[in-house]
Design a protein around this motif. Structure first.
Motif, PDB file in Angstrom:
ATOM      1  N   ALA A  48       0.882  -1.359  -0.077  1.00  0.00           N
ATOM      2  CA  ALA A  48       0.022  -0.034   0.123  1.00  0.00           C
ATOM      3  C   ALA A  48       0.794   1.182   0.006  1.00  0.00           C
ATOM      4  N   LYS A  49       2.142   1.322  -0.513  1.00  0.00           N
ATOM      5  CA  LYS A  49       2.922   2.334  -0.400  1.00  0.00           C
ATOM      6  C   LYS A  49       2.298   3.435  -1.185  1.00  0.00           C
ATOM      7  N   ASN A  50       1.782   3.168  -2.126  1.00  0.00           N
ATOM      8  CA  ASN A  50       1.171   4.396  -3.024  1.00  0.00           C
ATOM      9  C   ASN A  50      -0.306   4.862  -2.598  1.00  0.00           C
ATOM     10  N   SER A  51      -0.664   4.320  -1.356  1.00  0.00           N
ATOM     11  CA  SER A  51      -2.010   4.767  -1.004  1.00  0.00           C
ATOM     12  C   SER A  51      -1.708   4.976   0.653  1.00  0.00           C
ATOM     13  N   PRO A  52      -1.684   6.180   0.899  1.00  0.00           N
ATOM     14  CA  PRO A  52      -1.665   6.654   2.378  1.00  0.00           C
ATOM     15  C   PRO A  52      -2.895   6.100   3.020  1.00  0.00           C
ATOM     16  N   LEU A  53      -4.084   6.361   2.456  1.00  0.00           N
ATOM     17  CA  LEU A  53      -5.370   6.026   3.246  1.00  0.00           C
ATOM     18  C   LEU A  53      -5.140   4.522   3.600  1.00  0.00           C
ATOM     19  N   ALA A  54      -4.969   3.599   2.716  1.00  0.00           N
ATOM     20  CA  ALA A  54      -4.577   2.211   2.919  1.00  0.00           C
ATOM     21  C   ALA A  54      -3.552   1.884   4.046  1.00  0.00           C
ATOM     22  N   GLN A  55      -2.355   2.659   4.093  1.00  0.00           N
ATOM     23  CA  GLN A  55      -1.542   2.478   4.681  1.00  0.00           C
ATOM     24  C   GLN A  55      -1.818   2.538   6.248  1.00  0.00           C
ATOM     25  N   GLU A  56      -2.653   3.833   6.371  1.00  0.00           N
ATOM     26  CA  GLU A  56      -2.978   4.022   7.803  1.00  0.00           C
ATOM     27  C   GLU A  56      -4.073   3.176   8.248  1.00  0.00           C
ATOM     28  N   LEU A  57      -5.106   2.442   7.496  1.00  0.00           N
ATOM     29  CA  LEU A  57      -5.858   1.486   7.896  1.00  0.00           C
ATOM     30  C   LEU A  57      -5.040   0.181   8.311  1.00  0.00           C
ATOM     31  N   PHE A  58      -3.897  -0.021   7.680  1.00  0.00           N
ATOM     32  CA  PHE A  58      -3.258  -1.429   7.964  1.00  0.00           C
ATOM     33  C   PHE A  58      -2.556  -1.304   9.531  1.00  0.00           C
ATOM     34  N   TYR A  59      -2.589  -0.137  10.090  1.00  0.00           N
ATOM     35  CA  TYR A  59      -2.136   0.322  11.410  1.00  0.00           C
ATOM     36  C   TYR A  59      -3.228  -0.262  12.512  1.00  0.00           C
ATOM     37  N   LEU A  60      -4.262  -0.681  11.809  1.00  0.00           N
ATOM     38  CA  LEU A  60      -5.404  -1.323  12.602  1.00  0.00           C
ATOM     39  C   LEU A  60      -5.160  -2.653  12.748  1.00  0.00           C
ATOM     40  N   PRO A  61      -4.971  -3.376  13.843  1.00  0.00           N
ATOM     41  CA  PRO A  61      -4.286  -4.742  13.816  1.00  0.00           C
ATOM     42  C   PRO A  61      -5.222  -5.815  13.404  1.00  0.00           C
TER      43      PRO A  61
END
Length: 299
Positions: A39-52
């Motif tokens: 998800a390096k090209n999607s800041p939104l997806a990266q933020e969501l992946f911080y949810l365990p």
């Protein structure tokens, strides 16, 4: 700047929830990410992946879909996740980063229809989520794509549905002279990722859909049955010919059904035959004694 709102929609997969927005997040592209590195090209997806509990993230059109791990239930966290996405978008957070890349190839091919004045142009990509019909450039103001098509002097009407466009022409030219030009225009327009319909059009459609849903609930049982038959048995057939059919009214006293024809079906020389031998015959058989006549109020 208009505030973006997010609504939560369940899916057939209990592990996946859709978070739908009232504006488009991407144009004609879909993305699937299985981890934060992808998800390096999607800041939104990266933020969501911080949810365990987030296993996968899908972004397409006007929604974000998330697949969870089994460590939680969606009922426990979906409201908070929806608020997180909504806040992120309203703070101007990017969904997908722009990057230099080759255009995704688009195929557009032309199909003839029963209406000699209408040609159907089919794309290998989804264009819209709902149907739109424009019979003049004034009506097309909410669709940059349709507005551009009306710049061609021979274009009389434009009908857009899912992955195809039906174009009605004036009689001043033959299809042989303009089909290639229209096909190439559509191909380039879609490949460039230009806007098909504006967010305002989607909002108008959403309000109209809500009104129609309310109107449906207030209808009598026979009218509801007619609508269901049109949706299930008749619409797929007329869509294959580049058209659409809408329920207008039902008169129990005269046993008359009135419908609206769109796209290639509107003004088609064979529409009378289709109405009588196809639609009317089916409704008379399936709703014996309740339907005798089917009329198209626009041709």
């Amino acid at each position: 700047m208009k505030k973006i709102t997010v609504s939560i929609q369940e899916t057939s997969n209990a592990k996946i929830i859709k978070f739908e927005t009232d504006s488009f997040l991407t144009k004609y592209e879909s993305f699937e990410f299985s981890n934060i590195d992808e998800a390096k090209n999607s800041p939104l997806a990266q933020e969501l992946f911080y949810l365990p509990f987030v296993k996968k993230v899908y972004i397409s059109g006007n929604f974000v879909a998330i697949e969870r791990y089994d460590i939680i239930e969606w009922s426990d966290v979906q409201t908070e996740v929806g608020e997180q996405i909504e806040n992120y978008l309203n703070e101007g957070g990017p969904v997908i980063l722009n990057e230099d890349k080759k255009k995704n190839p688009v195929t557009v091919y032309a199909e003839s229809t029963p209406n000699p004045g209408v040609q159907k142009f089919v794309a290998n990509k989804s264009l819209v989520s709902q149907t739109f019909e424009f019979t003049s450039i004034e009506e097309a103001k909410l669709s940059p794509f349709a507005t551009a098509l009306f710049q061609f002097p021979f274009v009389k009407a434009v009908f857009i549905d899912k992955n195809y466009v039906s174009v009605t022409k004036y009689d001043i030219v033959e299809w042989e002279a303009i089909t290639l030009e229209l096909r190439e225009f559509m191909k380039c327009y879609i490949e460039d990722g230009k806007e098909m319909v504006s967010a305002a059009a989607a909002q108008v459609l959403e309000k109209t859909t809500t009104q129609l849903d309310g109107a449906y609930e207030s209808l009598d049982d026979t009218s509801k049955e007619i609508i269901n038959i049109l949706e299930e048995h008749i619409k797929p057939a007329v869509a294959s010919d580049g058209g659409n059919i809408l329920f207008e009214s039902y008169d129990a006293a005269t046993k008359t059904v009135k419908v609206i024809l769109q796209g290639a079906c509107s003004g088609c020389p064979s529409s009378t035959y289709t109405l009588k031998s196809g639609i009317e015959a089916m409704l008379k058989e399936m709703l014996a004694g309740r339907v005798e006549i089917v009329e198209a109020i626009n041709g």
